[in-house]
Motif scaffolding. Structure first.
Motif, PDB file in Angstrom:
ATOM      1  N   TYR A 149      -2.875  11.276   0.348  1.00  0.00           N
ATOM      2  CA  TYR A 149      -2.416  10.717   1.628  1.00  0.00           C
ATOM      3  C   TYR A 149      -2.690  11.711   2.743  1.00  0.00           C
ATOM      4  O   TYR A 149      -2.496  12.923   2.585  1.00  0.00           O
ATOM      5  N   ARG A 158       6.625   9.603   4.532  1.00  0.00           N
ATOM      6  CA  ARG A 158       5.462   9.148   5.290  1.00  0.00           C
ATOM      7  C   ARG A 158       5.921   8.132   6.332  1.00  0.00           C
ATOM      8  O   ARG A 158       6.512   7.099   5.984  1.00  0.00           O
ATOM      9  N   GLN A 159       5.654   8.433   7.564  1.00  0.00           N
ATOM     10  CA  GLN A 159       6.084   7.554   8.651  1.00  0.00           C
ATOM     11  C   GLN A 159       5.162   7.755   9.845  1.00  0.00           C
ATOM     12  O   GLN A 159       4.895   8.880  10.257  1.00  0.00           O
ATOM     13  N   TRP A 176       3.212   3.255   8.481  1.00  0.00           N
ATOM     14  CA  TRP A 176       4.167   3.576   7.418  1.00  0.00           C
ATOM     15  C   TRP A 176       5.565   3.721   8.021  1.00  0.00           C
ATOM     16  O   TRP A 176       5.732   4.103   9.175  1.00  0.00           O
ATOM     17  N   ASP A 179       8.431   5.821   3.916  1.00  0.00           N
ATOM     18  CA  ASP A 179       7.555   6.192   2.806  1.00  0.00           C
ATOM     19  C   ASP A 179       6.802   5.015   2.188  1.00  0.00           C
ATOM     20  O   ASP A 179       6.209   5.158   1.115  1.00  0.00           O
ATOM     21  N   PHE A 181       4.416   1.059   3.080  1.00  0.00           N
ATOM     22  CA  PHE A 181       3.648   0.328   4.088  1.00  0.00           C
ATOM     23  C   PHE A 181       4.612  -0.488   4.956  1.00  0.00           C
ATOM     24  O   PHE A 181       5.372  -1.315   4.449  1.00  0.00           O
ATOM     25  N   GLY A 202       6.424  -2.426   2.116  1.00  0.00           N
ATOM     26  CA  GLY A 202       5.454  -2.233   1.051  1.00  0.00           C
ATOM     27  C   GLY A 202       4.738  -3.474   0.583  1.00  0.00           C
ATOM     28  O   GLY A 202       3.870  -3.390  -0.296  1.00  0.00           O
TER      29      GLY A 202
END
Length: 494
Positions: A149, A158-159, A176, A179, A181, A202
């Motif tokens: 990533y 993850r953002q 994101w 953390d 999608f 996600g």
């Protein structure tokens, strides 16, 4: 140098102050310092030992830990080597964790902050910015499963915007949050499926849930004619999943399979065993056996494809109700497959190169199967041979004529498949070759099952869509001719 009693100093002295090299044990006996002194303060290089076994060895300035040094914590087993300010980790350094992890980069007052490289105990690697010991800002990470990533982070999650390259070749690029999608993004799956649209926690917001074959519940087709099927992927609300591309769909046909009576001979069991595919239950109340399909070249009768009878391909049907249709029969039909010879292609299509219709990739939620035809029954097609054998065992004989009501209930595999005695009589059965040619030039009239199912591998998001199906009625070709003649006579009389 031997350790003195608590509160005592052993070493160099100048003007009644500790000066030079010496060893001092603090009154509480928790600290012990051995190293350089200046004007009574720790200054220069030295080692500060703690009672629990922890220690610091490095530079001191005016009694404070300052500069480069090595710090060991006995309680955790961690070791730090790098810059210090006022006794705290500050600046660049390397932290070696007891569990095997390692951080190399910037520190701010004891915390990872700024740019650094972190390798955790599982071998996962992060390179990027930190804040308060957490991944924060832009950075790259390689996970233990091989995924990579690169993008934005907030407090170890993850953002923001980021790109994920999975070990299997799948790629996601987009937004994101928490953390996973979230927001607009594009996922190119390793199977070839592409989803470009909105994601929520996600999952695609407009994810396909079913395959739908457009058109009537029962499709009528004249014997020897090709059909074109329009297929859609739809979500739970029945809307086209236009953001999806690339799912691989396959089309199949089937005929009804017969159960072998317990009184049947061993040869019948051997006959059914030769069909190397298991019957599949259908929502129509009967089991189905695969029937060959082929491509029809536009404007000609050339055969391009057919399914091998001896293959082991299978298919599944969704458990959905479907209305029963009626077959409109020709009036003078009485030669029944079940009481006569089994179909054969030994004089018809031997030597032809036959292949199944090509699988189709979905584009914007839609796919079209063009010029699809049911092939003539191959030589020694087991379902028809079994039906013939069962009818012989039951003592059935061909009658001189059948009623329209009975003809309407025929299916290609389990009922009597008809032929025109009037036409055969007129030609006088010229030869066995003519008879075979007539049987093999077209698919036999009756009822078939058309199925479209997904064969995407590996499945997109770990799930395969349930297949769709239709009933297909093949009407005798002369029915069409007769209706045209009737319409012509009616027009002339008026």
């Amino acid at each position: 140098m031997a350790a003195p009693r608590p509160g005592c100093y052993v070493g160099a002295v100048k003007a009644q102050r500790r000066e030079g090299y010496g060893l001092y044990v603090y009154p509480n006996s928790f600290f012990q310092y051995e190293g350089e002194w200046k004007q009574g303060r720790k200054h220069g290089h030295g080692k500060l030992l703690f009672k629990d076994g922890s220690y610091y060895e490095g530079e001191f300035v005016d009694g404070e830990i300052m500069g480069n040094g090595l710090r060991y914590w006995a309680s955790t087993g961690n070791t730090y080597s790098g810059q210090f300010v006022s006794g705290e980790l500050h600046g660049n350094g390397v932290m070696q964790y007891k569990d095997g992890g390692k951080y190399e980069g910037e520190f701010s007052y004891g915390m990872r902050a700024g740019h650094g490289l972190l390798v955790d105990k599982d071998g996962q690697i992060y390179q990027g910015t930190f804040h308060n010991n957490k991944k924060h800002g832009g950075g790259k990470m390689t996970f233990k499963n091989g995924d990579k990533y690169e993008g934005d982070w907030i407090l170890d999650q993850r953002q923001g915007h980021g790109v994920l390259h999975c070990a299997d070749g799948t790629v996601y690029e987009g937004q994101w949050r928490n953390d996973v999608f979230n927001g607009q993004g594009t996922k190119i799956h390793c199977s070839g499926v592409i989803y470009d649209g909105l994601w929520i926690n996600g999952y695609p917001a407009a994810q396909a849930k079913k395959i739908v074959i457009l058109g009537p519940e029962v499709i009528d087709v004249i014997q020897g004619s090709a059909i074109t099927l329009h297929v859609q992927l739809q979500n739970e609300e029945g809307e086209v999943s236009e953001y999806e591309n690339g799912r691989l769909l396959e089309i199949w046909a089937g005929v009804k399979n017969h159960q072998i009576p317990t009184s049947s001979s061993t040869s019948l069991f051997k006959l059914i065993e030769e069909v190397e595919r298991k019957p599949v239950k259908t929502p129509f109340g009967f089991e189905c056996i695969s029937y060959p399909l082929m491509d029809a070249v536009s404007g000609s009768w050339e055969l391009k494809a057919a399914v091998p009878v001896s293959g082991k391909s299978g298919f599944a049907l969704a458990d959905l109700p479907i209305p029963k249709g009626d077959i409109e029969p020709e009036s003078r039909l009485d030669t029944l497959l079940g009481a006569g010879d089994a179909p054969s292609n030994e004089d018809g299509f031997e030597g032809e190169s036959l292949r199944p219709p090509a699988n189709q990739r979905v584009e914007h939620g839609c796919v079209v199967f063009r010029n699809i035809m049911l092939a003539p029954p191959p030589a020694n097609y087991q379902p028809f041979m079994l039906l013939d054998e069962l009818n012989k065992k039951g003592g059935k004989k061909p009658s001189g004529r059948i009623s329209a009501e009975k003809a309407e209930k025929m299916t290609v595999s389990q009922e009597k498949i008809v032929d025109s005695r009037s036409e055969v009589t007129a030609k006088g059965y010229k030869s066995k070759q003519d008879q075979h040619s007539m049987k093999n030039s077209r698919v036999l009239p009756g009822q078939y099952v058309i199925m479209v199912h997904e064969v995407t591998m590996p499945p997109f998001l770990g799930q395969t869509l349930p297949p769709a199906f239709k009933l297909l009625r093949v009407l005798p070709e002369k029915t069409k001719v007769k209706n045209i003649k009737k319409e012509t006579v009616k027009a002339t009389s008026t």
